[in-house]
Write a protein that holds these residues in place. Structure first.
Motif, short mmCIF file in Angstrom:
data_model
loop_
_atom_site.label_atom_id
_atom_site.label_comp_id
_atom_site.label_asym_id
_atom_site.label_seq_id
_atom_site.Cartn_x
_atom_site.Cartn_y
_atom_site.Cartn_z
N ARG A 98 -11.84 -9.76 34.72
CA ARG A 98 -12.14 -9.28 35.53
C ARG A 98 -11.32 -8.83 35.90
N TYR A 99 -10.71 -7.37 36.36
CA TYR A 99 -9.61 -5.82 37.33
C TYR A 99 -10.16 -6.27 38.47
N GLU A 100 -8.99 -5.79 39.12
CA GLU A 100 -8.62 -5.90 40.47
C GLU A 100 -7.61 -3.81 40.65
N PHE A 101 -8.67 -2.77 41.24
CA PHE A 101 -7.78 -1.58 41.66
C PHE A 101 -7.74 -1.90 42.81
N ARG A 102 -6.23 -1.18 43.19
CA ARG A 102 -5.99 -1.29 44.59
C ARG A 102 -5.56 0.46 44.40
N VAL A 103 -6.75 1.29 45.81
CA VAL A 103 -7.04 2.15 46.08
C VAL A 103 -6.24 3.04 46.92
N GLU A 104 -5.72 4.65 47.45
CA GLU A 104 -5.18 4.49 48.19
C GLU A 104 -6.24 5.09 49.36
N GLY A 105 -6.64 5.36 50.77
CA GLY A 105 -7.49 4.91 52.08
C GLY A 105 -7.98 4.26 51.73
N VAL A 106 -9.90 4.92 51.96
CA VAL A 106 -10.65 4.04 52.45
C VAL A 106 -11.63 4.90 51.89
N PRO A 141 -3.58 0.39 54.62
CA PRO A 141 -4.31 1.71 54.47
C PRO A 141 -5.67 2.35 52.78
N GLN A 142 -5.42 0.19 52.52
CA GLN A 142 -5.58 0.64 51.03
C GLN A 142 -7.33 0.26 51.34
N THR A 143 -7.61 -0.06 49.41
CA THR A 143 -9.25 -0.18 48.99
C THR A 143 -8.33 -0.92 48.28
N LEU A 144 -9.68 -2.43 48.13
CA LEU A 144 -8.79 -2.75 46.93
C LEU A 144 -10.87 -3.31 46.19
N MET A 145 -11.08 -2.83 45.03
CA MET A 145 -12.01 -2.80 44.48
C MET A 145 -11.76 -3.43 43.16
N SER A 146 -12.25 -4.90 42.84
CA SER A 146 -12.58 -5.73 42.15
C SER A 146 -13.75 -6.03 41.12
N GLY A 147 -14.51 -6.24 40.44
CA GLY A 147 -15.08 -6.33 39.28
C GLY A 147 -14.83 -6.90 37.94
N ASP A 148 -15.58 -7.24 37.43
CA ASP A 148 -15.87 -7.55 35.38
C ASP A 148 -15.69 -6.26 34.79
#
Length: 77
Positions: free
Chosen positions: A12-20, A39-46
């Protein structure tokens, strides 16, 4: 027997990216949980393997989305 492979994948990983993330990007990552945390978006998944991880990062780069951080994290279940 657990369905997790011995080499540690999937992970499982968590990716933080800038903006929406725009809708087209959200559609590309539909298998991930996506949460807006301005001001970020958090994406997580396998992530199934290292190649998959690099593919996600490449896709974000092609879309021009700046990656703030990438962190492996333990499964929630």
């Amino acid at each position: 027997m657990d369905d997790e492979r011995r080499d540690g994948w999937p992970m499982r990983y968590e990716f933080r990216v800038e903006g929406v993330l725009p809708e087209e990007a959200r559609a590309l990552f539909a298998d991930m949980n996506i949460e807006d945390i301005p001001p970020q978006t958090l994406m997580s998944g396998d992530v199934i393997d290292e190649s998959h991880l690099h593919g996600i990062l490449a896709q974000l780069a092609v879309l021009g989305i700046a990656v703030v951080s990438v962190m492996p994290n333990p499964p929630t279940s």
